[in-house]
Write an enzyme that holds these catalytic residues in place. Structure first.
Site, PDB file in Angstrom:
ATOM      1  N   PHE A 129       6.516   1.945  11.800  1.00  0.00           N
ATOM      2  CA  PHE A 129       7.275   2.520  10.697  1.00  0.00           C
ATOM      3  C   PHE A 129       6.502   3.702  10.145  1.00  0.00           C
ATOM      4  CE2 PHE A 129       8.360   2.350   6.053  1.00  0.00           C
ATOM      5  CZ  PHE A 129       9.694   2.699   6.164  1.00  0.00           C
TER       6      PHE A 129
ATOM      7  N   THR B 210       4.402   7.346   5.336  1.00  0.00           N
ATOM      8  CA  THR B 210       3.267   8.000   4.668  1.00  0.00           C
ATOM      9  C   THR B 210       2.917   9.346   5.306  1.00  0.00           C
ATOM     10  OG1 THR B 210       2.386   5.858   4.072  1.00  0.00           O
ATOM     11  CG2 THR B 210       0.835   7.684   4.018  1.00  0.00           C
ATOM     12  N   GLU B 211       2.577  10.303   4.462  1.00  0.00           N
ATOM     13  CA  GLU B 211       2.118  11.620   4.920  1.00  0.00           C
ATOM     14  C   GLU B 211       0.834  11.963   4.175  1.00  0.00           C
ATOM     15  OE1 GLU B 211       5.168  14.543   4.551  1.00  0.00           O
ATOM     16  OE2 GLU B 211       6.590  13.388   5.766  1.00  0.00           O
TER      17      GLU B 211
ATOM     18  N   ILE C 251      -0.358   5.536  10.417  1.00  0.00           N
ATOM     19  CA  ILE C 251       0.770   4.758  10.934  1.00  0.00           C
ATOM     20  C   ILE C 251       0.278   3.602  11.809  1.00  0.00           C
ATOM     21  CG2 ILE C 251       2.945   4.829  12.214  1.00  0.00           C
ATOM     22  CD1 ILE C 251       2.777   6.445   9.460  1.00  0.00           C
TER      23      ILE C 251
ATOM     24  N   ASP D 146      11.168  -4.409   0.638  1.00  0.00           N
ATOM     25  CA  ASP D 146      11.562  -5.688   0.024  1.00  0.00           C
ATOM     26  C   ASP D 146      11.452  -6.821   1.046  1.00  0.00           C
ATOM     27  OD1 ASP D 146      12.087  -4.511  -2.381  1.00  0.00           O
ATOM     28  OD2 ASP D 146      14.276  -4.546  -2.191  1.00  0.00           O
TER      29      ASP D 146
ATOM     30  N   ARG E 282       7.266  -7.068   2.403  1.00  0.00           N
ATOM     31  CA  ARG E 282       6.115  -7.364   1.539  1.00  0.00           C
ATOM     32  C   ARG E 282       5.693  -8.829   1.559  1.00  0.00           C
ATOM     33  NH1 ARG E 282       7.757  -2.626  -2.583  1.00  0.00           N
ATOM     34  NH2 ARG E 282       6.400  -1.066  -1.627  1.00  0.00           N
TER      35      ARG E 282
ATOM     36  N   GLN F 260     -22.418 -29.189  -6.345  1.00  0.00           N
ATOM     37  CA  GLN F 260     -21.232 -28.915  -7.145  1.00  0.00           C
ATOM     38  C   GLN F 260     -20.911 -27.413  -7.209  1.00  0.00           C
ATOM     39  OE1 GLN F 260     -21.277 -30.022 -11.340  1.00  0.00           O
ATOM     40  NE2 GLN F 260     -19.660 -31.471 -10.861  1.00  0.00           N
TER      41      GLN F 260
ATOM     42  N   GLU G 285       1.472  -0.794   2.372  1.00  0.00           N
ATOM     43  CA  GLU G 285       2.850  -1.134   1.963  1.00  0.00           C
ATOM     44  C   GLU G 285       2.992  -1.114   0.449  1.00  0.00           C
ATOM     45  OE1 GLU G 285       5.311  -3.854   4.044  1.00  0.00           O
ATOM     46  OE2 GLU G 285       4.069  -3.729   5.840  1.00  0.00           O
ATOM     47  N   GLY G 286       2.397  -0.097  -0.157  1.00  0.00           N
ATOM     48  CA  GLY G 286       2.406   0.053  -1.612  1.00  0.00           C
ATOM     49  C   GLY G 286       1.157  -0.558  -2.198  1.00  0.00           C
TER      50      GLY G 286
END
Lengths: 260, 385
Positions: free
Chosen positions: B121, B124-125, B155, B238, B241, B277, B362-363
């Site tokens: 996909f 992004t640039e 990518i 959507d 993610r 512990q 992805e954000g």
């Protein structure tokens, strides 16, 4: 090609325990798997089918729960599973097992090749495969690492030896037992696993086979296991110090005394 | 925890776990070192029907959904998040076709993907990351074709994939509404690859530039309509993610598995360190955080599979929470390993390096917070509670 693969359900070898009283395997709480060598036999059967077409029938003799290994074989690409199971078979040694499986294979008509793993990881006898071939009176090739070609009713096969390998040509039908060098078994695909879940497993009992009752189970087994044990570790040897002549004299003296 | 998975989902989990144990874990450290692409593992995944998991049966897939995909991604990531990304990146790359593809496009591409053809996909640039509105790549219509010009960067699966879904501006004057989504196949004249990035983590994954120089593609490769590019991209995110969340859960689980094993074996002061512990509390917190993230990821995935209309907020939450969790948990895993956690002979530091990307791609997690906050505020001002 009409291929039959013989497999055995065994306890996961990493967890084998023996009952010290009865000398039998403790099966409780131990996961059962396909005998690791048989997985190579299944893979080879499926590869032959993919190369030449035909059908792979997988067969096992054992208790009803052995059905699980037949389903796993079908998930790898075998077409049909046969469970040979009857109380009359209980206590079979390798002779009775070979006989029973041979009768079952005889019921499957026009078999071109029978494939077995070289031995089972629990008993380690490597006798059942050759036993089946003997009972069926067909050629056998053991420790096979490669099937070079199959043509005109003949198979050209490489078999492992301690020094290297031999190339053997045999007529078909024949039986081969395979070693792990022969292939890399596939991971069953999702579609294969789903098909295996739905597959109908054939169940054959003694009465379904053309069989002589006195050759089955304990009655048909001239051998039995009298004791299973882990051999004690080799005791430490005695070292002779000093110059060679003296050491040799001491050794000879000791041996003489030992013999008395 | 029992997530009441279906019989088929349990089958998927077991299959992916077997592939992870037998095929991924043995090569993970080596591929991390060499940055070699995991073609042989991809083939195993393809032969096991896993690329068809999220593709309709009519196109040769298994007809599963996002939860199935998340289960697979989580299991693979437990072994190596970089290798898992060859798989998950393909799901991301094909999502635009699943969302906006017409029958011809689906019939042409989905059967190939189901058989294991890799996808990627491209949004992004260099000048358009979080601000995707700054996209400079253009697509100009000329007769029966579009001519693409521009460069995409970072990518995933770049150069390795055969099918690319790419965002380009068809009408710059309209801003975000002037963007469109295209399918571009590897080998198309004018479509080449730039430099492959050397990365902190997920090093078995290929991250590369896509370069379009008068790249001519048939007009049939437009997904949806002109101007729908960003809408399709947002719907793609959507759907994808929760997959990043699943990757993060897998990375964290893998690091906990390793830390737990180590803590049981490592003896100090005459006892395994798992008996102290201080270590126990860390292990307990790690396990609890992982479980909470997994529950959120699976819930978000199930919502998508059930066809709930607005999943933007829950998808963003799943990605945000799981990736922040993975960063914390993997840092703790390194701490449990002590000095051994800092050296490459042990797996802990790799999980930590791999975890970082899940907070970024992805954000970024800052963008996820924007999305969540915007959705909260809009909901309140519209009076719907």
């Amino acid at each position: 090609m009409n291929i039959v693969v013989c497999i055995k359900q065994v306890p996961d070898t990493t967890q084998v325990r023996i009952d010290p009283v009865t000398n039998t395997l403790i099966r409780e709480g131990v996961q059962s798997i396909i005998n690791p060598f048989d997985v190579y036999a299944i893979e080879e059967g499926v590869r032959l089918k993919e190369r030449f077409g035909g059908k792979v029938t997988v067969i096992t003799m054992g208790p009803p729960q052995a059905e699980a290994v037949l389903r796993e074989s079908i998930s790898m690409g075998c077409d049909e599973g046969v469970l040979v199971s009857d109380r009359a078979f209980a206590g079979s040694d390798t002779l009775a097992t070979g006989y029973t499986l041979a009768r079952a294979i005889n019921k499957i008509k026009d078999v071109d090749m029978i494939i077995c793993g070289k031995q089972a990881s629990d008993g380690d006898t490597a006798q059942v495969g050759p036993g089946i071939a003997t009972q069926l009176d067909i050629p056998q090739v053991t420790y096979v690492k490669k099937i070079e070609e199959i043509a005109n009713g003949k198979a050209k096969i490489e078999r492992m030896t301690e020094e290297g390998f031999e190339i053997v040509e045999t007529s078909m039908p024949c039986l081969i037992t395979v070693v792990k060098e022969i292939n890399e078994p596939r991971i069953p695909s999702l579609k294969g696993r789903m098909a295996a879940k739905k597959a109908v497993i054939l169940a054959w009992k003694a009465i379904d086979l053309d069989i002589e009752e006195n050759r089955l189970g304990l009655t048909g087994s001239p051998t039995w296991v009298s004791k299973i044990f882990t051999p004690p570790p080799r005791p430490k040897g005695q070292m002779f110090e000093g110059d060679p002549e003296e050491s040799a004299t001491n050794l000879v003296d000791l041996l003489k005394n030992h013999i008395g | 925890m029992d997530y009441l998975l279906s019989e088929q989902q349990i089958m998927i989990r077991d299959l992916c776990r077997q592939i992870t144990e037998e095929k991924i874990k043995p090569v993970a450290a080596e591929l991390d070192k060499t940055e070699e692409f995991p073609h042989s593992v991809v083939k195993v995944m393809a032969d096991a029907d896993l690329f068809g998991l999220f593709i309709d049966e009519q196109y040769g897939g298994m007809g599963g959904g996002i939860l199935d995909l998340c289960i697979a991604t989580e299991e693979f990531s437990r072994g190596c998040a970089g290798i898992a990304l060859a798989y998950a990146g393909t799901a991301l790359g094909v999502d635009p076709i699943l969302i906006a593809g017409n029958d011809e496009q689906k019939a042409k591409y989905l059967p190939r993907v189901a058989k294991g053809t890799l996808c990627a996909f491209g949004i992004t640039e260099p000048g358009a990351g979080s601000d995707a509105g700054g996209t400079q790549t253009t697509a100009k219509k000329e007769g029966d074709h579009y001519i693409l010009n521009g460069t995409k960067c970072f990518i995933t699966n770049g150069g390795e994939a055969d099918i690319y879904t790419v965002v380009a501006m068809t009408d710059k004057s309209r801003g975000a509404r002037g963007a469109s989504m295209f399918i571009v196949e590897k080998g198309t004249p004018g479509f080449t690859f730039g430099k492959k990035e050397e990365k902190l983590g997920i090093r078995a994954s290929a991250t590369r530039e896509l370069i379009f120089q008068d790249c001519k593609i048939p007009k049939e490769n437009l997904l949806g309509k002109e101007g729908q590019g960003f809408i399709i991209a947002m719907r793609t995110f959507d759907m994808s993610r929760p997959g990043i969340g699943a990757q993060a859960v897998g990375i964290a689980q893998g690091s906990l598995d390793a830390a737990l094993e180590y803590a049981k074996q490592r003896v100090q002061f005459g006892k395994p360190i798992s008996s102290f512990q201080g270590i126990q509390f860390m292990l307990a917190d790690m396990a609890t955080q992982i479980e909470a993230a997994r529950a959120l990821v699976y819930a978000a995935a199930r919502q998508i599979d059930a066809g709930v209309k607005d999943v933007t907020r829950s998808s963003a939450m799943a990605k945000l929470f799981a990736s922040d969790m993975a960063m914390r948990v993997t840092v703790d895993a390194v701490q449990i390993f002590g000095g051994y956690g800092y050296i490459k002979e042990y797996p802990a530091e790799k999980y930590m390096r791999d975890a970082k990307i899940t907070q970024i791609y992805e954000g970024t997690n800052q963008i996820q917070r924007n999305i969540i906050a915007r959705d909260l505020i809009r909901e309140r001002s519209s009076g719907v509670v």
